[in-house]
Design a protein around this motif. Structure first.
Motif, mmCIF file in Angstrom:
data_model
loop_
_atom_site.group_PDB
_atom_site.id
_atom_site.type_symbol
_atom_site.label_atom_id
_atom_site.label_comp_id
_atom_site.label_asym_id
_atom_site.label_seq_id
_atom_site.Cartn_x
_atom_site.Cartn_y
_atom_site.Cartn_z
ATOM 1 N N MET A 1 11.521 3.316 2.289
ATOM 2 C CA MET A 1 11.907 4.594 2.838
ATOM 3 C C MET A 1 13.207 5.069 2.217
ATOM 4 N N PHE A 2 13.679 6.190 2.675
ATOM 5 C CA PHE A 2 14.896 6.782 2.139
ATOM 6 C C PHE A 2 16.124 5.950 2.465
ATOM 7 N N LYS A 3 16.060 5.178 3.527
ATOM 8 C CA LYS A 3 17.215 4.392 3.950
ATOM 9 C C LYS A 3 17.649 3.393 2.883
ATOM 10 N N ALA A 24 10.069 17.852 7.338
ATOM 11 C CA ALA A 24 9.740 16.823 8.327
ATOM 12 C C ALA A 24 8.381 16.192 8.012
ATOM 13 N N LYS A 25 7.406 17.027 7.645
ATOM 14 C CA LYS A 25 6.075 16.514 7.280
ATOM 15 C C LYS A 25 6.133 15.669 6.011
ATOM 16 N N LEU A 26 6.939 16.111 5.061
ATOM 17 C CA LEU A 26 7.075 15.339 3.825
ATOM 18 C C LEU A 26 7.679 13.958 4.091
ATOM 19 N N ILE A 27 8.669 13.909 4.945
ATOM 20 C CA ILE A 27 9.289 12.628 5.282
ATOM 21 C C ILE A 27 8.280 11.717 5.966
ATOM 22 N N GLU A 28 7.484 12.285 6.849
ATOM 23 C CA GLU A 28 6.445 11.513 7.526
ATOM 24 C C GLU A 28 5.416 10.985 6.519
ATOM 25 N N ARG A 29 5.010 11.829 5.601
ATOM 26 C CA ARG A 29 4.038 11.414 4.578
ATOM 27 C C ARG A 29 4.642 10.327 3.693
ATOM 28 N N HIS A 30 5.916 10.435 3.362
ATOM 29 C CA HIS A 30 6.599 9.430 2.550
ATOM 30 C C HIS A 30 6.557 8.075 3.260
ATOM 31 N N GLN A 31 6.792 8.081 4.567
ATOM 32 C CA GLN A 31 6.748 6.848 5.346
ATOM 33 C C GLN A 31 5.343 6.243 5.335
ATOM 34 N N GLU A 32 4.328 7.089 5.479
ATOM 35 C CA GLU A 32 2.936 6.623 5.437
ATOM 36 C C GLU A 32 2.626 5.978 4.093
ATOM 37 N N ILE A 36 1.489 2.035 3.112
ATOM 38 C CA ILE A 36 0.262 1.740 2.369
ATOM 39 C C ILE A 36 0.587 0.957 1.105
ATOM 40 N N ILE A 37 1.557 1.435 0.356
ATOM 41 C CA ILE A 37 1.934 0.781 -0.899
ATOM 42 C C ILE A 37 2.424 -0.636 -0.632
ATOM 43 N N ASP A 38 3.235 -0.818 0.396
ATOM 44 C CA ASP A 38 3.720 -2.157 0.746
ATOM 45 C C ASP A 38 2.569 -3.099 1.078
ATOM 46 N N GLU A 39 1.598 -2.607 1.831
ATOM 47 C CA GLU A 39 0.443 -3.435 2.204
ATOM 48 C C GLU A 39 -0.347 -3.862 0.965
ATOM 49 N N VAL A 40 -0.557 -2.943 0.056
ATOM 50 C CA VAL A 40 -1.310 -3.253 -1.164
ATOM 51 C C VAL A 40 -0.526 -4.239 -2.026
ATOM 52 N N GLU A 41 0.751 -3.991 -2.216
ATOM 53 C CA GLU A 41 1.560 -4.855 -3.068
ATOM 54 C C GLU A 41 1.737 -6.247 -2.468
ATOM 55 N N ALA A 42 1.657 -6.362 -1.147
ATOM 56 C CA ALA A 42 1.764 -7.657 -0.488
ATOM 57 C C ALA A 42 0.426 -8.398 -0.479
ATOM 58 N N GLY A 43 -0.632 -7.718 -0.917
ATOM 59 C CA GLY A 43 -1.943 -8.344 -0.980
ATOM 60 C C GLY A 43 -2.721 -8.300 0.325
ATOM 61 N N GLU A 48 -7.553 0.046 -6.004
ATOM 62 C CA GLU A 48 -7.591 0.092 -7.456
ATOM 63 C C GLU A 48 -6.205 0.463 -7.987
ATOM 64 N N GLU A 49 -5.841 -0.081 -9.111
ATOM 65 C CA GLU A 49 -4.518 0.151 -9.692
ATOM 66 C C GLU A 49 -4.259 1.634 -9.941
ATOM 67 N N LEU A 50 -5.266 2.348 -10.400
ATOM 68 C CA LEU A 50 -5.108 3.774 -10.663
ATOM 69 C C LEU A 50 -4.784 4.550 -9.384
ATOM 70 N N GLU A 51 -5.455 4.212 -8.297
ATOM 71 C CA GLU A 51 -5.199 4.864 -7.013
ATOM 72 C C GLU A 51 -3.795 4.527 -6.499
ATOM 73 N N LEU A 52 -3.389 3.270 -6.670
ATOM 74 C CA LEU A 52 -2.048 2.861 -6.259
ATOM 75 C C LEU A 52 -0.992 3.635 -7.035
ATOM 76 N N GLU A 53 -1.189 3.780 -8.319
ATOM 77 C CA GLU A 53 -0.234 4.543 -9.134
ATOM 78 C C GLU A 53 -0.176 6.002 -8.697
ATOM 79 N N LYS A 54 -1.314 6.541 -8.317
ATOM 80 C CA LYS A 54 -1.361 7.918 -7.826
ATOM 81 C C LYS A 54 -0.519 8.064 -6.552
ATOM 82 N N LEU A 55 -0.640 7.101 -5.642
ATOM 83 C CA LEU A 55 0.141 7.137 -4.407
ATOM 84 C C LEU A 55 1.635 6.981 -4.690
ATOM 85 N N LYS A 56 1.972 6.135 -5.633
ATOM 86 C CA LYS A 56 3.376 5.950 -6.003
ATOM 87 C C LYS A 56 3.964 7.240 -6.587
#
Length: 79
Positions: A1-3, A24-32, A36-43, A48-56
């Motif tokens: 997060m931004f913190k 406010a919506k953008l900050i909420e989406r950033h948190q979401e 998601i990214i943390d869950e994927v990176e933690a296994g 798919e790698e391409l989808e993960l890069e898109k989210l990043k």
């Protein structure tokens, strides 16, 4: 997060979010996206790698937009 990246901007970011529903919506989406990214990176989730890069990229774009709004707010308010 931004913190993690810019804790000194959190109070201003909260003021901007309170006054601007779009930010406010953008900050909420950033948190979401962060969760998601943390869950994927933690296994714990698979993606798919391409989808993960898109989210990043989306997360980075949001961060840039929120940061720009915070800087503009600070400039307008003389902070």
């Amino acid at each position: 997060m931004f913190k993690e990246c810019c804790p000194e901007l959190i109070p201003v970011m909260e003021k901007v979010a309170a006054e601007n529903p779009h930010i406010a919506k953008l900050i909420e989406r950033h948190q979401e996206l962060n969760k998601i990214i943390d869950e994927v990176e933690a296994g714990r989730e698979h993606m798919e790698e391409l989808e993960l890069e898109k989210l990043k990229k989306e997360k980075l774009h949001i961060k840039d937009e929120v940061y720009a709004a915070v800087i503009e707010y600070k400039k307008e308010k003389g902070l």
